[in-house]
Design a protein around this motif. Sequence first.
Motif, PDB file in Angstrom:
ATOM      1  N   ILE A  38      34.595  30.695  42.210  1.00 42.26           N
ATOM      2  CA  ILE A  38      33.810  30.285  41.042  1.00 42.26           C
ATOM      3  C   ILE A  38      33.936  31.381  39.984  1.00 42.26           C
ATOM      4  N   ALA A  39      34.246  30.967  38.751  1.00 44.28           N
ATOM      5  CA  ALA A  39      34.492  31.940  37.689  1.00 44.28           C
ATOM      6  C   ALA A  39      33.203  32.348  37.001  1.00 44.28           C
ATOM      7  N   VAL A  40      32.352  31.354  36.716  1.00 38.37           N
ATOM      8  CA  VAL A  40      31.134  31.632  35.958  1.00 38.37           C
ATOM      9  C   VAL A  40      29.964  30.927  36.622  1.00 38.37           C
ATOM     10  N   CYS A  41      28.854  31.633  36.718  1.00 39.24           N
ATOM     11  CA  CYS A  41      27.628  31.039  37.244  1.00 39.24           C
ATOM     12  C   CYS A  41      26.551  31.096  36.156  1.00 39.24           C
ATOM     13  N   LEU A  42      26.139  29.920  35.689  1.00 35.14           N
ATOM     14  CA  LEU A  42      25.063  29.849  34.701  1.00 35.14           C
ATOM     15  C   LEU A  42      23.772  29.675  35.484  1.00 35.14           C
ATOM     16  N   LEU A  43      22.918  30.688  35.444  1.00 33.65           N
ATOM     17  CA  LEU A  43      21.855  30.801  36.428  1.00 33.65           C
ATOM     18  C   LEU A  43      20.464  30.797  35.777  1.00 33.65           C
ATOM     19  N   ASP A  44      19.691  29.794  36.127  1.00 36.23           N
ATOM     20  CA  ASP A  44      18.301  29.707  35.655  1.00 36.23           C
ATOM     21  C   ASP A  44      17.471  30.800  36.346  1.00 36.23           C
ATOM     22  N   VAL A  45      16.396  31.254  35.700  1.00 31.40           N
ATOM     23  CA  VAL A  45      15.568  32.302  36.323  1.00 31.40           C
ATOM     24  C   VAL A  45      14.495  31.691  37.228  1.00 31.40           C
ATOM     25  N   VAL A  46      13.661  30.817  36.653  1.00 29.20           N
ATOM     26  CA  VAL A  46      12.525  30.290  37.401  1.00 29.20           C
ATOM     27  C   VAL A  46      12.924  28.985  38.087  1.00 29.20           C
ATOM     28  N   MET A  47      12.977  29.002  39.412  1.00 25.05           N
ATOM     29  CA  MET A  47      13.269  27.766  40.157  1.00 25.05           C
ATOM     30  C   MET A  47      12.289  27.669  41.317  1.00 25.05           C
TER      31      MET A  47
END
Lengths: 519, 519
Positions: free
Chosen positions: A74-83
């Motif tokens: 995986i090249a890029v991980c777009l990551l939410d903070v609050v889950m």
Amino acid sequence: MNDELIFAEEQIPEPGNASPQKPWKILIVDDDEEVHSITKLALRNFTFDSRPLQFLHAYSGQEGIEQLTEHTDIAVCLLDVVMESEHAGLDTARAIRETLNNGFVRIVLRTGQPGQAPEETIIAEYDINDYKEKTELTRGKLHTLLYSCLRSYRDIISLDRSRQGLERILESSTQLHQKTYLKDFAQGILEQISAVLSPEEDAFYAKNNGVAAFEHSGNLRIIAGTGEYSEYENNDAAAVLPEDCRDILDDTSPGFRSKLTSSGFISLYRSNDEHTGLLFMRDLKTRNQLENHLLQMFCRNALTAFENISLRTLLEESQREIVYLLGDAVEHRSKETGFHLRRVSEISYLLAQRSGLSEEQAGFIREAAPLHDLGKIAIPDAILNKPDKLDATEWAVMKTHSEVGYEMLHSSDKPLLKMGAEIALDHHERWDGTGYPAGKAGTEISIAGRITAIADVFDALCSRRVYKPAWDIKQVEEYFQLQRGLHFDPDLVDILFENLDEFIAIQQRFPDPEPQPHD
Amino acid sequence: MNDELIFAEEQIPEPGNASPQKPWKILIVDDDEEVHSITKLALRNFTFDSRPLQFLHAYSGQEGIEQLTEHTDIAVCLLDVVMESEHAGLDTARAIRETLNNGFVRIVLRTGQPGQAPEETIIAEYDINDYKEKTELTRGKLHTLLYSCLRSYRDIISLDRSRQGLERILESSTQLHQKTYLKDFAQGILEQISAVLSPEEDAFYAKNNGVAAFEHSGNLRIIAGTGEYSEYENNDAAAVLPEDCRDILDDTSPGFRSKLTSSGFISLYRSNDEHTGLLFMRDLKTRNQLENHLLQMFCRNALTAFENISLRTLLEESQREIVYLLGDAVEHRSKETGFHLRRVSEISYLLAQRSGLSEEQAGFIREAAPLHDLGKIAIPDAILNKPDKLDATEWAVMKTHSEVGYEMLHSSDKPLLKMGAEIALDHHERWDGTGYPAGKAGTEISIAGRITAIADVFDALCSRRVYKPAWDIKQVEEYFQLQRGLHFDPDLVDILFENLDEFIAIQQRFPDPEPQPHD
């Protein structure tokens, strides 16, 4: 030393043309389905370096980790903070770097509640690559973000491939050096060329049709071949090279040269000593500059090592010839002819192997066996060649040859000559203690002495001599049965009997010429 | 095979503790002085990985290029778009990648007029790493940007260091293989260990005190030493190892082992054949995991190659001994004693070198010279050892030794034995054509034959024989002056005269023992 590296122009290695372009994998980790769909929409038709995007979806930090475990590219991980928790995204970021040990994926933290996750603290404390508020993520900003991340990722991956390639070359070079035999070494080079280029690759690269050849005294001999060339060992390498590769042989100056043509890849090293090592791989193709570079690095390294191993092998062969020559020089005086020494040597080797000695010890016995009668050099012609039976005084002189041989050899610190000394000294001792010179019994006699004693007598009985015909194998067996535990080590006699066919085969492999009139 | 790599715990290699932390270089390229000062202010006290920032300033694209040319280690370039021209920043970005060929510096384009430089087009067309509007550059955003850029830069540089390190190892491995002599090879390993670690480093790393040792037959002999160990060649290596490194010798199982202690670094390889190669570098320290890794990769590779070269050298020595043995066996029969063969060999070698033959050819002549009288093996005792002058028939038999020696050797394809055949055949030919067996004249006689003829006679005259005392050097000179162009090649005689001191030194290096009563 010149160092040419010719890559034929007709080949167009860049960009990779073998397979349709693999997409860049982008992982969206967000518990809000809408964020997934908006992101996908905004990046629709996005390409970077002619490669499209492939989206992977996770709806919690935990799912994100699972995806990253499954997809290591995986090249890029777009990551939410609050889950699942207020800091699920931060925990995930840490786990990616520290638990999954993935330092390559570009992590972009996206938060809808900036207050929850103060930017300055977080960017400093977590090994993430960017920090965005979700409101910032317009189409334009997302494009910029992806370019930025993918460029870094591409650079990192490309450097890492290069590093891995070099590491594979070094590893294979280290492994190759541990091969004792020239042919294994040459075979190893051929097998590793493909592995060095594309460890994970398939079909095409598995077809390995290559030759490794070494030239000395003007003869470019194939040492090992793979695939369709596996039957070409010892043939002339020039004959199997395609027309468009062969001209590399024309330049006889020292140095490295490589050439990549539509027929394959050829690499050659001429040393200052006029030895030449050559590698040829038919149909080999490279896909980019990195592979070209790795291929050259590998071949340069492998070819210089190949020269060393080849020279060592030449030396071993030359040493073996000289030892035979030394033995033959002695035999020549005692008017014995033929291949007695070769057979004694091979019989001793087989006995040593079958009696469980190490390959190295067995090898030394084989190499040193021709020296067993070296001391006869000091026996006067009149005794050595006396047609009648020797009298007691003459016999006493004759028997000195064991100790003379020992004296000539034992002060050397070379394992081969030390072994020769041992064999010369002990080869006329007998298991029951009635032999000479020392009257040693049983295992007081060196194992090499016990082995060569059997080999020497076995061959003498099986062969024609001026004073006797060759015995048939039944008579030889009876004799050894009788002398088992008297003249000979009983265990070794058993080994001889258990492997009799193999010993007879050695006799037949080196037959003596027709008898000559006594000169 | 096990493969232990022990790094002693007392050493704390990370983070680097040798020098105060080097700052990250940040280049601001902007024609507005205020942008420079605001950026510096916003990033005051910023550190990343405990390293501060150092700002470099340029006020045009051209100045930016100059700075980047001078400082190749700039981490981040904050680049204005509109300066000396509307697209000066874009031109600069392209020049950095394509002209300076710098793919490592992170380029962030900053524009005050977003309309001038449409984001989507520019990020796609220029190899830049981020695109910002100047209004975005708050303190918080600048911090995030710097973290993002410096993390990528750090990762890229670290991979590139690793790649470069591996490439240096491979390059040095390739170079080492081209060394013919064991001592050169061992010396090369020691010299390259530091270079592999820190090619650019200074003072500390330049202190190179190390030994390379090889064990066979239980003797761990120093092959080469550097610095303070340069005088320790041939000594026992165990004696020079510090206490805390010595225990690595205790484990005698095959495999690689390394250990880094406060005294230094030691690395050892035991092959399956029970040979051991050892490298020790006193006071060597590594600064991070990468250096540890590179050090191990280098040593593993170098030690396996070292074993190969050592075995080749052992073989060469052993072959030389056997050739002398063969020659001695012949001499033994003709009751000659002492070091005649060694001297003939060394004199021939020196003559060959001084007459301009290649080192390889000269080497073969040296190795093969002891075989010149091999054919005497076939001469009966009665003729070989006749105290009186030989009659014509006996002399005819005696003279056959040239051809007999040739016959014994010439069918080999080994260069050493071929050379022996040539020398045996030609060493009694004479320049004026009156020699035997063929009566060749001048350069019809092989150069090896002409050389050994001189060496053989020179040594015979200078030495005491049972039938004559040693001549003094004046008599020998007169004799050669007389025979110049008759018996001997005149050019070679001149070379003998020009280097007479060196030839006399060989005579003195191998003196014969006191005369024995004729037995």
